[in-house]
Design a protein around this motif. Sequence first.
Motif: not given
Length: 401
Positions: A59-60, A62-64, A66-67, A70
Amino acid sequence: KGMATPEKATITLDAMKMLDPRQLKPDSIETERIITVLDETIAKLELSSLIPRIINSLDRFADVLGPEITNSLIEHQKLSNEMEHLLASSEEGDTMKAEEQRGCLCLLEQRLKCSVRNVLRLLLANPSLCQALKYEAWARESPAEVFIKAFGEFRNFMLETLLTSPMEEEEKIQFMKDISLQIKKNTEAITALQAELAAAIQTQEEEIHMKDNVIKDLKNGMQDLTTDCKAGIQQIKQEGEKQQEEELQASQARCAGLQQDIQQLGAQLNALVLEHRASELALRKRKCRVEMEIVNWIQKYDTDMGEKQAEYEEVDAAYTEEKAQLSLLMEKHAVLLQEYSQIEEERRIRQKKEEQALKELTTKTLAAIRIQAFWRGYLVRSLFKSKRKKKKKGKGKKAKK
């Protein structure tokens, strides 16, 4: 006994650099390729060891990430959970399903390997993301850290092995043997000095123990003397005060003498302690002097070897130059020899032709001489025949007349 001075020291700066893998540099394309493959493998191992921590904190990150990455990590987590569940069930299940579980386990293992390769491919496609993940999720499991460290040591060992020639390997082995021999000699010298020091300390302790026994004996004698004095005092009291005073004075004089003896023995003890300390200091100074001599011998050896190396390089350069001149002269000699052979062949052919011409000339000359002789004979015979005919004709005419 002092430390034995070595005849020659074999420690050189070049040998020390040879033992340090950081001084080695790749000198061939094959070596660089092998080291590059090992470095890439280490980087992949580091990223693989970070995958469990990244999944736990997905979760921490995920933004870094990418989909795509992930989703790959989620799929990898599912496969890992299935693997753990399958392993747990195989330990608890019966033997009837062992082969089926083994097949599922092999298939799941292949899928898990493909998943790890896919995740590594996606991560390695973005180097900045790899650096950020290493910085954020730096903590690893201790077995993974130990394995990566061991693999790094294997990489250094491979680099050193690839860059070490057989001659350098032999020099390294000889260097390690020389160091072991020198350490053995130093250890023997230190052991001898320690034995001497222990013997000196033991001798000193024995002497101190003897002095202590003497002091104890003197104290016991003083105590016995005091008891005797008391008994004598009691007896003297019975005999009279005058005899008591005389015995008391005698005992006091004796005590003073014993006290003086004790002081003398204490002074002797202090003198012996100082003497042994001075001898210990002398031994230490001697040890330091021997170590300085060893260092000086090592420096002298390094200087001599440097001079010998320079002299060898000069001689080798002169030898190379003379060898090049010799090869040039040999080439010239071969060319001249070939030319000389051609000239000799031409002379032989010309001489043969001259001999043949001379032979022909001699033959022709003899033939001409014979022809001329024959011709002259023919002319003489012809002349004689004509004269004979004329004579016969003259005689015939005279007869007719």
